[in-house]
Design a protein around this motif. Sequence first.
Motif: not given
Length: 339
Positions: A7-10, A34-36, A50-53, A74-75
């Motif tokens: 999540g380091g791009a957040g 993720r787009s949201d 780029i990928g999903d944990v 995380a969401k």
Amino acid sequence: MRVLVTGGAGFIGAHVRAALAEDGHELRVLDSLRSDVHREPPPPIDDLQIGDVRDPATVDRALAGVDAVVHLAAKVGLGVDVHDLPDYADSNVHGTAALLAGMARADVVTLVQASSMVVYGDGLGRCPEHGPVTPGARAEADLRAGRFEAPCPRCGRSLEPLLVGEDTPTDPRNAYAVTKLAQEQLATAWSRSTGGAVTSLRLHNVYGPGLPRDTPYAGVAALFLSALRRGEAPQVYEDGGQRRDFVHVRDVAAAFAAAVAQPADGARALNVGSGTPRTIGDLAAALADALGGPDPVVTGRYRLGDVRHITADSARARESLGWAPAVRFADGTADLARA
């Protein structure tokens, strides 16, 4: 050390990367973009994967040659409605479990992860008759009638809010809160099985430059800021007296860097807050003043599952990490307004 930041791009991730780089660490970032969360592509990031944990192959690639992990993916947010439940559980619980399994395969034994103050529910209050108690749930009928204070669960009287320490019983009251506590529990189980070191930082209300806006999961500071930039008055829920601990993102990033440098002996949870309670109304007024916008409007509206008061005692983080918040509320809100 080489540190993987999920999540380091957040929002928080960008500041954590800067703090870790300043300490001389080599960084790798794993983010699903993720787009949201990411309405636009982030600025260029070195060694971004780029990928999903939740995907084991992705996690194995990201962990190759890594010495420690900072887990931010995380969401977030309270959620829109009950239909968000599967995504919260899958993103946060399954995602953390998949990461921990990958860390065991790669023999990576140091983890610092983002937890949240929401694991405490309504925290602690002092009843005039019964002393410190965990506040009872707020009934919708009371909220509709404008009775916003959480009651004593024994006598129903209003409570004086108290600072929440890490030994306060957890009482998650929405989907996000449940998943953050589950992340902590999974990491503790991983630590016991592998001998790994895990620090779960229970972040309070984080704000500052880069705060995500205009998404259904944005926090209150982002919602106020968006309204003011449209020339509209911030809409303050309840009576504006909800107490929170607003902590600047640079202080949060410094706490992550300190926890990476000083791994836990087993598993620990630490509050990360400013230590100075402020109200939601205080935040709205400070941002309106900084932007020269219209005065906040107190609406009396409410959200089921939201808590009335939650403010941190961060003494344990100060003692364990040698960390202390440095950004004052007035400076931090002005910083956010300028960003």
